[in-house]
Design an enzyme around this catalytic site. Sequence first.
Site, PDB file in Angstrom:
ATOM      1  N   ARG A 201      -6.955  -0.165  17.201  1.00 42.04           N
ATOM      2  CA  ARG A 201      -7.515  -0.137  15.853  1.00 42.04           C
ATOM      3  C   ARG A 201      -8.404  -1.375  15.751  1.00 42.04           C
ATOM      4  O   ARG A 201      -9.235  -1.612  16.613  1.00 42.04           O
ATOM      5  CB  ARG A 201      -6.406  -0.072  14.789  1.00 42.04           C
ATOM      6  CG  ARG A 201      -6.896   0.576  13.501  1.00 42.04           C
ATOM      7  CD  ARG A 201      -5.805   0.750  12.459  1.00 42.04           C
ATOM      8  NE  ARG A 201      -5.404  -0.522  11.873  1.00 42.04           N
ATOM      9  CZ  ARG A 201      -4.471  -0.650  10.934  1.00 42.04           C
ATOM     10  NH1 ARG A 201      -3.843   0.418  10.493  1.00 42.04           N
ATOM     11  NH2 ARG A 201      -4.158  -1.818  10.435  1.00 42.04           N
TER      12      ARG A 201
ATOM     13  N   LYS B  77       0.813  -1.226   0.000  1.00 36.62           N
ATOM     14  CA  LYS B  77       0.000   0.000   0.000  1.00 36.62           C
ATOM     15  C   LYS B  77       0.843   1.272   0.000  1.00 36.62           C
ATOM     16  O   LYS B  77       0.347   2.336  -0.347  1.00 36.62           O
ATOM     17  CB  LYS B  77      -0.950  -0.001   1.207  1.00 36.62           C
ATOM     18  CG  LYS B  77      -0.258   0.137   2.545  1.00 36.62           C
ATOM     19  CD  LYS B  77      -1.213  -0.048   3.705  1.00 36.62           C
ATOM     20  CE  LYS B  77      -0.477   0.153   5.014  1.00 36.62           C
ATOM     21  NZ  LYS B  77      -1.128  -0.507   6.141  1.00 36.62           N
TER      22      LYS B  77
HETATM   23  C1  PLP Z   1      -0.161  -1.103   6.776  1.00 38.11           C
HETATM   24  C2  PLP Z   1      -0.283  -2.359   7.495  1.00 38.11           C
HETATM   25  C3  PLP Z   1       0.843  -3.189   7.649  1.00 38.11           C
HETATM   26  C4  PLP Z   1       2.219  -2.797   7.162  1.00 38.11           C
HETATM   27  O1  PLP Z   1       2.764  -1.811   7.992  1.00 38.11           O
HETATM   28  P1  PLP Z   1       4.237  -1.239   7.777  1.00 38.11           P
HETATM   29  O2  PLP Z   1       4.470  -0.425   8.980  1.00 38.11           O
HETATM   30  O3  PLP Z   1       4.186  -0.450   6.526  1.00 38.11           O
HETATM   31  O4  PLP Z   1       5.160  -2.399   7.681  1.00 38.11           O
HETATM   32  C5  PLP Z   1       0.660  -4.403   8.283  1.00 38.11           C
HETATM   33  N1  PLP Z   1      -0.538  -4.783   8.746  1.00 38.11           N
HETATM   34  C6  PLP Z   1      -1.627  -4.025   8.622  1.00 38.11           C
HETATM   35  C7  PLP Z   1      -2.924  -4.515   9.156  1.00 38.11           C
HETATM   36  C8  PLP Z   1      -1.544  -2.781   8.014  1.00 38.11           C
HETATM   37  O5  PLP Z   1      -2.625  -2.021   7.885  1.00 38.11           O
END
Ligand code: PLP
Length: 367
Positions: free
Chosen positions: A132, A37
């Site tokens: 969250r 993402k």
């Molecule tokens: C964005 C996200 C990640 C990845 O996080 P980073 O800090 O970019 O490695 C992993 N798990 C979930 C649920 C996320 O939303």
Amino acid sequence: MGKRPALIVNHENLRHNMSTVVGWCREAGIDVAGVIKVTTGLASVALDYESCGAKWIASSRLEQLVRAKEAGVKIPLLMIRVPMLSEVEEMVQVCDFSLQSSIETLNAVDEAARKCGKKHNVILMADLGDLREGFFEKEELVNTADYVENKLECVHLAGIGTNLGCVGSVKPTKEKMDMLAEWAEAVEDKIGRPLEIVSGGATSSLLPLFDGVMNPKVNMLRIGAVSHIGPLEDIRTCYGREEADVLSDECFVLEAEVIETNVKPTHPIGELGVDAFGKKATYVDRGRRRRAILAVGRADYGDIDDLVPDLEGAEVTMASGDHTILDIEDCKEQLHVGDVVRLKLKYSAVMRLTTSENITIEEIGKL
Ligand SMILES: *Cc1c(COP(=O)(O)O)cnc(C)c1O
């Protein structure tokens, strides 16, 4: 010279980072879900991750996973934002795995999977304090796991997981990882079989791994940031850890063109109101200094704190939607109108630049 401003994506650097991160995790018995993402899901980045040994390609946005699939990604796709009810049908067709935290959605997933003759794998989320997504009480998680296992025919309970270091800034300490493992054991006791996946979090969950205190039950991490941003990511800049220093901070570089280099005062002249975004700003008077205006702005990258000029002595001082002011008084190198300045980027800048229609994306070393 290509069109400016441009975001240069260096896939060789990206693959160096991804292989390194996958290697760290593999040594600890952990598989990586490559999270895409950060770049708004550039399919070429998903292919890099696949070639570097990621076991899943993951994103919080379904469209990005659709693109990855269309580009030929073969490994399973994992939806890491709990899906909207309105996208469950499409999600089940595109993805093999998803994170889940509500019975309503699980029921909808079961129905959608039955309709298209599939079995969909879920990872139930435990909220261990970051606030969250996820079940907040262990009992609730265990009961939901039992429900999925015994009542939902087309949903497979693949495992449980957690997310930390996000909206609540909670550190993934050894205690949190042990707690996740304990919740996993409680689920296993209830359903009478081992879970395939215990998903311990994101980039920040590399901290317990670096310290050698990662709970051995954790066998998946979902990693985006550090593979893309390297030492400019929090692991270095917020936690002072040196491990990420072997990674490249030049997977993404913004090239912007200089449109003015006049010498000016550093404090505005006149009665001060608000800036272009309606905010009251403060200005430090450093006398008259040479500065360059770059033809790129906050409409493209968001916040000036996320830019790191690759030019000794230069400092980003102010910006509007379309202009960025660089103090170049202390630079050895002179800058002229028409020159191009390179800026290294932090996470949110990469995320925004990949969605800006003003930015040309140039890819080097694409597979
Ligand atoms: C964005 C996200 C990640 C990845 O996080 P980073 O800090 O970019 O490695 C992993 N798990 C979930 C649920 C996320 O939303």
